[in-house]
Write a protein that holds these residues in place. Structure first.
Motif, mmCIF file in Angstrom:
data_model
loop_
_atom_site.group_PDB
_atom_site.id
_atom_site.type_symbol
_atom_site.label_atom_id
_atom_site.label_comp_id
_atom_site.label_asym_id
_atom_site.label_seq_id
_atom_site.Cartn_x
_atom_site.Cartn_y
_atom_site.Cartn_z
ATOM 1 N N GLU A 220 84.626 -10.455 -12.577
ATOM 2 C CA GLU A 220 83.448 -9.692 -11.990
ATOM 3 C C GLU A 220 82.353 -10.915 -11.311
ATOM 4 O O GLU A 220 81.839 -10.690 -10.303
ATOM 5 C CB GLU A 220 82.634 -9.339 -13.132
ATOM 6 C CG GLU A 220 81.320 -8.386 -12.586
ATOM 7 C CD GLU A 220 80.799 -7.550 -13.979
ATOM 8 O OE1 GLU A 220 80.678 -6.477 -13.665
ATOM 9 O OE2 GLU A 220 80.475 -8.122 -14.977
ATOM 10 N N ASN B 11 80.913 -2.157 -4.381
ATOM 11 C CA ASN B 11 79.622 -1.198 -4.394
ATOM 12 C C ASN B 11 79.970 -0.094 -5.498
ATOM 13 O O ASN B 11 79.328 1.011 -5.671
ATOM 14 C CB ASN B 11 79.768 -0.184 -3.005
ATOM 15 C CG ASN B 11 80.956 0.225 -2.664
ATOM 16 O OD1 ASN B 11 82.065 -0.007 -3.080
ATOM 17 N ND2 ASN B 11 80.666 1.185 -1.627
ATOM 18 N N THR C 201 80.306 0.745 -9.852
ATOM 19 C CA THR C 201 79.663 0.298 -10.911
ATOM 20 C C THR C 201 81.105 0.012 -11.883
ATOM 21 O O THR C 201 81.964 0.523 -11.729
ATOM 22 C CB THR C 201 79.253 1.448 -11.725
ATOM 23 O OG1 THR C 201 79.835 2.633 -12.111
ATOM 24 C CG2 THR C 201 77.606 1.701 -10.842
ATOM 25 N N ARG C 202 80.696 -0.964 -12.877
ATOM 26 C CA ARG C 202 81.577 -1.430 -13.518
ATOM 27 C C ARG C 202 82.224 -0.590 -14.472
ATOM 28 O O ARG C 202 83.241 -0.142 -14.875
ATOM 29 C CB ARG C 202 80.871 -2.416 -14.753
ATOM 30 C CG ARG C 202 82.045 -3.171 -15.583
ATOM 31 C CD ARG C 202 81.556 -4.295 -16.411
ATOM 32 N NE ARG C 202 82.303 -4.821 -17.364
ATOM 33 C CZ ARG C 202 82.446 -5.890 -17.935
ATOM 34 N NH1 ARG C 202 81.105 -6.736 -17.883
ATOM 35 N NH2 ARG C 202 82.946 -6.431 -19.041
ATOM 36 N N SER C 203 81.181 0.471 -15.091
ATOM 37 C CA SER C 203 81.832 1.752 -15.755
ATOM 38 C C SER C 203 82.588 2.587 -15.045
ATOM 39 O O SER C 203 83.902 3.065 -15.419
ATOM 40 C CB SER C 203 80.618 2.545 -16.204
ATOM 41 O OG SER C 203 79.761 3.226 -15.434
ATOM 42 N N TRP C 204 82.412 2.842 -13.705
ATOM 43 C CA TRP C 204 83.211 3.719 -12.877
ATOM 44 C C TRP C 204 84.541 2.960 -12.546
ATOM 45 O O TRP C 204 85.799 3.631 -12.655
ATOM 46 C CB TRP C 204 82.589 3.764 -11.441
ATOM 47 C CG TRP C 204 83.485 4.757 -10.738
ATOM 48 C CD1 TRP C 204 83.378 6.279 -10.401
ATOM 49 C CD2 TRP C 204 84.639 4.407 -9.676
ATOM 50 N NE1 TRP C 204 84.235 6.537 -9.445
ATOM 51 C CE2 TRP C 204 84.937 5.550 -9.234
ATOM 52 C CE3 TRP C 204 85.225 3.041 -9.338
ATOM 53 C CZ2 TRP C 204 86.176 5.657 -8.346
ATOM 54 C CZ3 TRP C 204 86.215 3.200 -8.674
ATOM 55 C CH2 TRP C 204 86.581 4.359 -7.956
#
Length: 339
Positions: free
Chosen positions: A273, A279, A281-284
């Protein structure tokens, strides 16, 4: 002042809540039920972005459902020779995207397509003036698209824009771009990557002879995928082959780590990271990795074309006129009819 009966007020509120819920359900159905889409038609020249169906060379093609396209890029801030051809300003300091790969994750067929785009590919690149204004386009090496913009997000935006234009108007879902130094972090997080050296790389490391089995860690992994001018014939084509060797060797190691512990996706994305811009999200990203790591990873592909030396003395790659569009259709679309 008269107050409305409490019962009436509650009834109105409940009706409003019910209406909101129903609207949400209808929107969700429309988003995820393909039968509700109104199919549109057009030509390839109009671009893929708003099309569900295209006509190309006498055939009708329809885009595949549930395909996620991600543009991966490795950024080199040290190569300045090509940048020197363009006047410097704060809007022209993004470095070059020396590694470019379009990854298409097909969740229906459970396959991952990979298209490596030569950094020297000649295509339309958006040019920014010294004050940051867009001042048209020029045909340049595609790696230079990342050079423009005042922020990393701008650099990424113009790189995506150039790739989309090159691929006939395909709309890329998102991007993940990082400096080459991220390779060291990736390799160490995986516990090292074993490769077979495809070229004579002894100028980089005396032990890296052709065919040698090497356990890459840290900075030597970065050298393996980044070195170019001092290795073999010095071309980017040879470097792309070495990058493919690294990727194909790292994938089994990643799968092994995820099989042992699915939370490893969070570990590796967190480790990368600080060096990355995306673009998504980290969760995605975690969800996508956990869903797709078992899919069949198809061989890395490149486009047919010709390498030449431009008038300015720099290498240029000219893809065959229809090669980018054909790749998109054959991998991301399904042929429906043919005359």
């Amino acid at each position: 002042m008269k107050r409305r009966p409490t019962g009436l007020r509650r009834t109105v509120v409940l009706l409003l809540v019910a209406a909101v819920i129903m609207a949400g359900i209808l929107v969700a159905v429309r988003l995820f039920d393909d039968s509700h889409y109104v199919e549109t038609r057009g030509t390839v020249e109009e671009g893929f972005g708003t099309l569900r169906t295209v006509e190309y060379e006498g055939a009708t093609w329809r885009e595949k459902p549930a395909v996620t396209t991600i543009l991966l890029a490795g950024i080199d801030q040290t190569e300045t020779s090509a940048q020197d051809r363009l006047s410097a300003s704060k809007y022209r300091q993004g470095g070059q995207a020396d590694f470019l790969m379009l990854m298409a994750i097909d969740h229906t067929d459970k396959k991952i397509h990979r298209l490596m785009i030569d950094r020297d590919t000649m295509t339309e690149v958006t040019i920014l003036g010294v004050f940051g204004n867009e001042s048209g386009t020029r045909v340049l090496q595609i790696c230079l698209a990342h050079y423009f913009g005042a922020t990393k997000e701008d650099n990424a935006k113009y790189t995506v824009k150039a790739v989309e234009k090159f691929l006939g108007g395909l709309k890329v879902d998102g991007y993940y771009m990082a400096d080459y130094s991220v390779v060291s972090v990736l390799t160490d997080t995986l516990g090292g990557v074993d490769v077979v050296v495809p070229d004579d790389m002894t100028p980089v490391d005396p032990g890296w002879t052709v065919g040698a089995s090497v356990h890459l860690t840290g900075k030597n992994a970065e050298s393996f995928v980044r070195s170019r001018m001092s290795v073999g014939d010095g071309t980017n084509v040879s470097r792309m082959k070495r990058q493919t060797v690294f990727l194909d060797s790292a994938m089994p190691q990643l799968r092994k780590m995820l099989s042992n512990d699915l939370s490893f996706s969070n570990t590796i994305i967190g480790a990368l990271e600080p060096w990355a811009v995306t673009n998504f999200t980290r969760s995605w990203l975690i969800s996508e990795v956990n869903q797709a790591y078992r899919y069949e990873v198809l061989p890395v592909e490149t486009l047919s074309g010709e390498h030449t030396i431009g008038k300015d003395g720099f290498v240029e790659f000219h893809a065959e006129a229809e090669a980018p569009v054909r790749w998109v259709l054959e991998h991301l679309y399904t042929k429906l009819t043919e005359e």
